[in-house]
Design a protein around this motif. Structure first.
Motif, PDB file in Angstrom:
ATOM      1  N   ALA A 124       0.840  -1.197   0.000  1.00  0.00           N
ATOM      2  CA  ALA A 124       0.000   0.000   0.000  1.00  0.00           C
ATOM      3  C   ALA A 124       0.876   1.248   0.000  1.00  0.00           C
ATOM      4  O   ALA A 124       1.994   1.246   0.549  1.00  0.00           O
ATOM      5  CB  ALA A 124      -0.920  -0.005   1.225  1.00  0.00           C
ATOM      6  N   VAL A 125       0.367   2.299  -0.609  1.00  0.00           N
ATOM      7  CA  VAL A 125       1.123   3.549  -0.698  1.00  0.00           C
ATOM      8  C   VAL A 125       1.524   4.026   0.694  1.00  0.00           C
ATOM      9  O   VAL A 125       0.711   4.044   1.620  1.00  0.00           O
ATOM     10  CB  VAL A 125       0.273   4.620  -1.412  1.00  0.00           C
ATOM     11  N   GLY A 126       2.763   4.394   0.829  1.00  0.00           N
ATOM     12  CA  GLY A 126       3.304   4.830   2.107  1.00  0.00           C
ATOM     13  C   GLY A 126       3.945   3.683   2.857  1.00  0.00           C
ATOM     14  O   GLY A 126       5.098   3.791   3.309  1.00  0.00           O
ATOM     15  N   TYR A 127       3.255   2.563   2.979  1.00  0.00           N
ATOM     16  CA  TYR A 127       3.801   1.412   3.693  1.00  0.00           C
ATOM     17  C   TYR A 127       4.978   0.816   2.920  1.00  0.00           C
ATOM     18  O   TYR A 127       5.985   0.424   3.527  1.00  0.00           O
ATOM     19  CB  TYR A 127       2.714   0.368   3.940  1.00  0.00           C
ATOM     20  N   ARG A 128       4.843   0.749   1.620  1.00  0.00           N
ATOM     21  CA  ARG A 128       5.937   0.203   0.830  1.00  0.00           C
ATOM     22  C   ARG A 128       7.196   1.050   0.986  1.00  0.00           C
ATOM     23  O   ARG A 128       8.297   0.521   1.185  1.00  0.00           O
ATOM     24  CB  ARG A 128       5.530   0.143  -0.643  1.00  0.00           C
ATOM     25  N   GLN A 129       7.046   2.372   0.933  1.00  0.00           N
ATOM     26  CA  GLN A 129       8.198   3.261   1.061  1.00  0.00           C
ATOM     27  C   GLN A 129       8.793   3.184   2.475  1.00  0.00           C
ATOM     28  O   GLN A 129      10.013   3.210   2.635  1.00  0.00           O
ATOM     29  CB  GLN A 129       7.783   4.697   0.732  1.00  0.00           C
ATOM     30  N   ALA A 130       7.934   3.074   3.483  1.00  0.00           N
ATOM     31  CA  ALA A 130       8.424   2.953   4.859  1.00  0.00           C
ATOM     32  C   ALA A 130       9.166   1.643   5.056  1.00  0.00           C
ATOM     33  O   ALA A 130      10.217   1.589   5.714  1.00  0.00           O
ATOM     34  CB  ALA A 130       7.253   3.056   5.840  1.00  0.00           C
ATOM     35  N   TRP A 131       8.632   0.579   4.476  1.00  0.00           N
ATOM     36  CA  TRP A 131       9.266  -0.747   4.600  1.00  0.00           C
ATOM     37  C   TRP A 131      10.655  -0.715   3.972  1.00  0.00           C
ATOM     38  O   TRP A 131      11.623  -1.218   4.555  1.00  0.00           O
ATOM     39  CB  TRP A 131       8.380  -1.786   3.929  1.00  0.00           C
ATOM     40  N   GLU A 132      10.748  -0.120   2.789  1.00  0.00           N
ATOM     41  CA  GLU A 132      12.041  -0.037   2.099  1.00  0.00           C
ATOM     42  C   GLU A 132      13.025   0.825   2.878  1.00  0.00           C
ATOM     43  O   GLU A 132      14.216   0.507   2.957  1.00  0.00           O
ATOM     44  CB  GLU A 132      11.827   0.524   0.691  1.00  0.00           C
ATOM     45  N   TYR A 133      12.544   1.911   3.453  1.00  0.00           N
ATOM     46  CA  TYR A 133      13.413   2.773   4.267  1.00  0.00           C
ATOM     47  C   TYR A 133      13.960   2.005   5.468  1.00  0.00           C
ATOM     48  O   TYR A 133      15.162   2.073   5.774  1.00  0.00           O
ATOM     49  CB  TYR A 133      12.637   4.002   4.727  1.00  0.00           C
ATOM     50  N   LEU A 134      13.102   1.236   6.130  1.00  0.00           N
ATOM     51  CA  LEU A 134      13.552   0.454   7.286  1.00  0.00           C
ATOM     52  C   LEU A 134      14.449  -0.709   6.863  1.00  0.00           C
ATOM     53  O   LEU A 134      15.179  -1.268   7.693  1.00  0.00           O
ATOM     54  CB  LEU A 134      12.339  -0.058   8.069  1.00  0.00           C
ATOM     55  N   ASP A 135      14.402  -1.054   5.574  1.00  0.00           N
ATOM     56  CA  ASP A 135      15.331  -2.045   5.030  1.00  0.00           C
ATOM     57  C   ASP A 135      16.691  -1.427   4.691  1.00  0.00           C
ATOM     58  O   ASP A 135      17.583  -2.129   4.213  1.00  0.00           O
ATOM     59  CB  ASP A 135      14.753  -2.686   3.764  1.00  0.00           C
ATOM     60  N   GLY A 136      16.814  -0.120   4.888  1.00  0.00           N
ATOM     61  CA  GLY A 136      18.080   0.554   4.631  1.00  0.00           C
ATOM     62  C   GLY A 136      18.168   1.271   3.305  1.00  0.00           C
ATOM     63  O   GLY A 136      19.252   1.717   2.907  1.00  0.00           O
ATOM     64  N   GLN A 137      17.032   1.404   2.610  1.00  0.00           N
ATOM     65  CA  GLN A 137      17.043   2.087   1.313  1.00  0.00           C
ATOM     66  C   GLN A 137      16.789   3.579   1.514  1.00  0.00           C
ATOM     67  O   GLN A 137      15.658   3.994   1.762  1.00  0.00           O
ATOM     68  CB  GLN A 137      15.984   1.492   0.383  1.00  0.00           C
ATOM     69  N   GLY A 138      17.834   4.377   1.393  1.00  0.00           N
ATOM     70  CA  GLY A 138      17.697   5.828   1.483  1.00  0.00           C
ATOM     71  C   GLY A 138      17.650   6.332   2.907  1.00  0.00           C
ATOM     72  O   GLY A 138      17.625   5.566   3.876  1.00  0.00           O
ATOM     73  N   ASP A 139      17.622   7.663   3.028  1.00  0.00           N
ATOM     74  CA  ASP A 139      17.569   8.288   4.344  1.00  0.00           C
ATOM     75  C   ASP A 139      16.154   8.776   4.624  1.00  0.00           C
ATOM     76  O   ASP A 139      15.231   8.561   3.837  1.00  0.00           O
ATOM     77  CB  ASP A 139      18.573   9.436   4.438  1.00  0.00           C
ATOM     78  N   ALA A 140      15.976   9.457   5.760  1.00  0.00           N
ATOM     79  CA  ALA A 140      14.656   9.889   6.180  1.00  0.00           C
ATOM     80  C   ALA A 140      14.034  10.880   5.188  1.00  0.00           C
ATOM     81  O   ALA A 140      12.833  10.822   4.903  1.00  0.00           O
ATOM     82  CB  ALA A 140      14.718  10.510   7.575  1.00  0.00           C
ATOM     83  N   THR A 141      14.863  11.768   4.663  1.00  0.00           N
ATOM     84  CA  THR A 141      14.350  12.750   3.697  1.00  0.00           C
ATOM     85  C   THR A 141      13.887  12.053   2.426  1.00  0.00           C
ATOM     86  O   THR A 141      12.827  12.375   1.866  1.00  0.00           O
ATOM     87  CB  THR A 141      15.429  13.796   3.370  1.00  0.00           C
ATOM     88  N   ASN A 142      14.673  11.089   1.975  1.00  0.00           N
ATOM     89  CA  ASN A 142      14.315  10.332   0.777  1.00  0.00           C
ATOM     90  C   ASN A 142      13.022   9.550   0.987  1.00  0.00           C
ATOM     91  O   ASN A 142      12.171   9.490   0.096  1.00  0.00           O
ATOM     92  CB  ASN A 142      15.454   9.395   0.404  1.00  0.00           C
ATOM     93  N   PHE A 143      12.865   8.970   2.179  1.00  0.00           N
ATOM     94  CA  PHE A 143      11.631   8.244   2.495  1.00  0.00           C
ATOM     95  C   PHE A 143      10.429   9.185   2.414  1.00  0.00           C
ATOM     96  O   PHE A 143       9.408   8.861   1.799  1.00  0.00           O
ATOM     97  CB  PHE A 143      11.725   7.632   3.894  1.00  0.00           C
ATOM     98  N   ARG A 144      10.552  10.361   3.023  1.00  0.00           N
ATOM     99  CA  ARG A 144       9.439  11.326   2.983  1.00  0.00           C
ATOM    100  C   ARG A 144       9.110  11.709   1.544  1.00  0.00           C
ATOM    101  O   ARG A 144       7.939  11.700   1.141  1.00  0.00           O
ATOM    102  CB  ARG A 144       9.798  12.567   3.784  1.00  0.00           C
ATOM    103  N   ASP A 145      10.126  12.025   0.764  1.00  0.00           N
ATOM    104  CA  ASP A 145       9.899  12.460  -0.614  1.00  0.00           C
ATOM    105  C   ASP A 145       9.237  11.357  -1.436  1.00  0.00           C
ATOM    106  O   ASP A 145       8.309  11.620  -2.220  1.00  0.00           O
ATOM    107  CB  ASP A 145      11.218  12.880  -1.264  1.00  0.00           C
ATOM    108  N   ARG A 146       9.711  10.120  -1.273  1.00  0.00           N
ATOM    109  CA  ARG A 146       9.145   9.019  -2.047  1.00  0.00           C
ATOM    110  C   ARG A 146       7.718   8.704  -1.609  1.00  0.00           C
ATOM    111  O   ARG A 146       6.868   8.361  -2.437  1.00  0.00           O
ATOM    112  CB  ARG A 146      10.028   7.782  -1.944  1.00  0.00           C
ATOM    113  N   GLY A 147       7.461   8.823  -0.308  1.00  0.00           N
ATOM    114  CA  GLY A 147       6.116   8.580   0.184  1.00  0.00           C
ATOM    115  C   GLY A 147       5.118   9.603  -0.337  1.00  0.00           C
ATOM    116  O   GLY A 147       4.013   9.262  -0.757  1.00  0.00           O
ATOM    117  N   ILE A 148       5.525  10.855  -0.342  1.00  0.00           N
ATOM    118  CA  ILE A 148       4.652  11.912  -0.849  1.00  0.00           C
ATOM    119  C   ILE A 148       4.449  11.761  -2.352  1.00  0.00           C
ATOM    120  O   ILE A 148       3.326  11.901  -2.858  1.00  0.00           O
ATOM    121  CB  ILE A 148       5.238  13.293  -0.505  1.00  0.00           C
ATOM    122  N   TYR A 149       5.521  11.455  -3.062  1.00  0.00           N
ATOM    123  CA  TYR A 149       5.404  11.279  -4.513  1.00  0.00           C
ATOM    124  C   TYR A 149       4.465  10.120  -4.850  1.00  0.00           C
ATOM    125  O   TYR A 149       3.608  10.239  -5.748  1.00  0.00           O
ATOM    126  CB  TYR A 149       6.783  11.025  -5.127  1.00  0.00           C
TER     127      TYR A 149
END
Length: 326
Positions: free
Chosen positions: A246-271
């Motif tokens: 689901a939108v947002g959860y996928r980006q959060a899951w990837e961030y917690l997997d080590g993909q990107g930093d907090a800013t990147n997670f926010r930007d990808r989630g919003i996009y």
């Protein structure tokens, strides 16, 4: 002229962050309505913050059917929704109220009203082989292959939507026909409800995007990442489950997997949320029989109020039971 004696139902549709829940609750205060959620994320227990699920106080005052009905480890399909929604609508009618279906999942609205085509059941061997090939060449290549034969599905399904790309390829292999061809068949049974469609359709994308960003920031501040950490800690969930995609959860899951930093997670989630809203708006513009309201050009409640009074043939009746026969 033949009278239409079907029971009445209302669809309240709109893109994410357009104000659907607030309007639905206001209408439930004015009319004898029972709320039914049409949202592919709200069906899952534990997906609360990131799905913008109505809070406990709201759900206590305005109960929504089809919220928190599945564990996130269990997939939930459009066919599941149609069956559950029809049963929920019947319960609402028997309680003397009008079903008010509110949400933004266009696939669910279409499946409910138009029915589902007779698609083949999943074939584990075919699915595994397609998945293995995708692991070698990538889902973008598999999407191109699917789009060559089914350009309509290719335009509708995103290259990164591995589950739906895989299903489209599987259907073609099993039937020799494209997913679009099969889906155009639909159900031959008429929809057993007479429907009023109300749609919140923002015209100013900039304002919608600002609301999406503000809401995503509120989710983060409200503990969204902690929510996803709790889901991960279960140990039985993974990134390819529909709930986690689901939108947002996928980006959060990837961030917690080590993909990107907090800013990147926010930007990808919003996009990703903005892209979801774009697809929802495209779908809504095809709903030519819907009465549309721009939530950024005044309160949509008065216009919806007039439409409902005409549709129901009655003045608003704060939480009262419907007259016999409605």
């Amino acid at each position: 002229m033949t009278l239409d004696h079907r029971p009445l139902a209302v669809f309240l549709m709109g893109p994410t962050a357009s104000g659907k829940t607030a309007l639905a609750c206001s209408l439930a205060d004015r009319y004898p309505m029972g709320l039914i959620s049409v949202d592919s994320a709200l069906v899952y227990r534990g997906l609360d913050i990131g799905s913008a699920k109505p809070d406990a106080a709201t759900l206590a005052r305005y109960p929504h059917e089809l919220v928190d009905i599945r564990d996130p480890a269990q997939p939930y399909s459009a066919a599941d929704f149609r069956s559950d929604a029809l049963a929920a609508m019947d319960r609402v009618r028997k309680a003397g109220r009008v079903p008010l279906l509110v949400g933004g999942t266009g696939l669910y609205f279409r499946a409910l009203q138009q029915g589902l085509s007779d698609l083949p059941e999943a074939d584990p061997a075919v699915r595994e082989r397609i998945g293995a090939e995708a692991a070698r060449v990538g889902w973008a290549t598999m999407h191109e292959r699917m789009a060559e034969r089914d350009p309509v599905a290719g335009a509708r399904i995103r290259p990164g939507d591995a589950q739906r790309v895989q299903r489209a390829l599987e259907v073609m292999e099993l039937t020799g026909r494209t997913l679009t061809e099969l889906q155009q068949g639909g159900s031959r049974e008429p929809f057993p409800w007479r429907v009023l469609k109300l749609a919140l359709l923002p015209d100013d994308r900039k304002l919608l995007h600002e609301r999406i960003a503000a809401r995503f920031d509120t989710m983060i501040a409200g503990g969204f990442l902690d929510e996803v950490k709790r889901l991960r800690a279960r140990g039985d969930l993974h990134a390819e489950l529909p709930a986690i995609r689901a939108v947002g959860y996928r980006q959060a899951w990837e961030y917690l997997d080590g993909q990107g930093d907090a800013t990147n997670f926010r930007d990808r989630g919003i996009y990703a949320t903005r892209q979801l809203a774009k697809r929802q708006i495209t779908w809504l513009r095809g709903e030519l029989d819907a009465r549309t309201f721009d939530p950024d050009r005044g309160d949509p409640l008065p216009g919806a109020d007039v439409a409902l009074q005409q549709f129901l043939g009655m003045p608003r009746a704060s939480r009262a039971a419907l007259p016999a026969g409605i």
